[in-house]
Design a protein around this motif. Structure first.
Motif, short mmCIF file in Angstrom:
data_model
loop_
_atom_site.label_atom_id
_atom_site.label_comp_id
_atom_site.label_asym_id
_atom_site.label_seq_id
_atom_site.Cartn_x
_atom_site.Cartn_y
_atom_site.Cartn_z
N UNK A 124 63.96 10.40 32.04
CA UNK A 124 64.29 11.10 30.81
C UNK A 124 63.94 12.58 30.94
N UNK A 125 64.73 13.43 30.30
CA UNK A 125 64.48 14.87 30.29
C UNK A 125 64.88 15.39 28.92
N UNK A 126 63.96 15.39 27.98
CA UNK A 126 64.27 15.81 26.62
C UNK A 126 65.30 14.89 26.01
N UNK A 127 66.43 15.44 25.59
CA UNK A 127 67.50 14.64 24.99
C UNK A 127 68.50 14.11 26.01
N UNK A 135 72.25 12.58 25.91
CA UNK A 135 71.59 11.67 24.99
C UNK A 135 70.47 10.88 25.61
N UNK A 136 69.43 10.62 24.83
CA UNK A 136 68.31 9.81 25.34
C UNK A 136 68.73 8.34 25.45
#
Length: 132
Positions: A46-49, A114-115
């Protein structure tokens, strides 16, 4: 078929039929790569959103391969555990084509919009590949 669709198909057909100057075989769908490219989802992060996914692409043939049109809508998707798809992040962060040397592999990071929760797989040209 729309005029736009016909133009796109014509461009793809032209790219597939012409080998590159380097002699690479051009691939633009799952059927063309089924017996010669091994796909592995090596890492998700994951990288932010967004979500970074590292794919491993191994060429088992004696010919250099060029996978094209990877940023086309629906060509490459991240699928979560509930079956929802996230597309590639628009823009220049993701390559539209990847060259894989003969009898070798490459690692390529793709950024999806998107996450996403755990249970991610990647769908490349309609074929799902789970995280290892």
């Amino acid at each position: 078929m729309t005029a736009q669709g016909g133009i796109t198909e014509g461009v793809i057909d032209g790219r597939e039929s012409a080998q590159g100057a380097d002699g690479a075989q051009v691939i633009s769908n799952h059927e063309q790569m089924a017996d010669i490219v091994q796909v592995d989802v090596l890492k998700t992060q994951p990288d932010g959103d967004n979500l970074h996914i590292t794919l491993g692409l191994k060429n088992t043939s004696a010919t250099q391969l060029r996978l094209i049109n990877l940023t086309q809508t629906g060509a490459l998707l991240a699928i979560d555990a509930d079956g929802y798809a996230n597309p590639l992040l628009p823009g220049l962060q993701n390559p539209d084509e990847i060259t894989v040397p003969a009898n070798a592999g490459v690692r390529q990071v793709f950024i999806f919009a998107g996450p996403m929760d755990s249970g991610v797989s990647v769908r490349l040209w309609g074929q799902d590949y789970p995280v290892h």
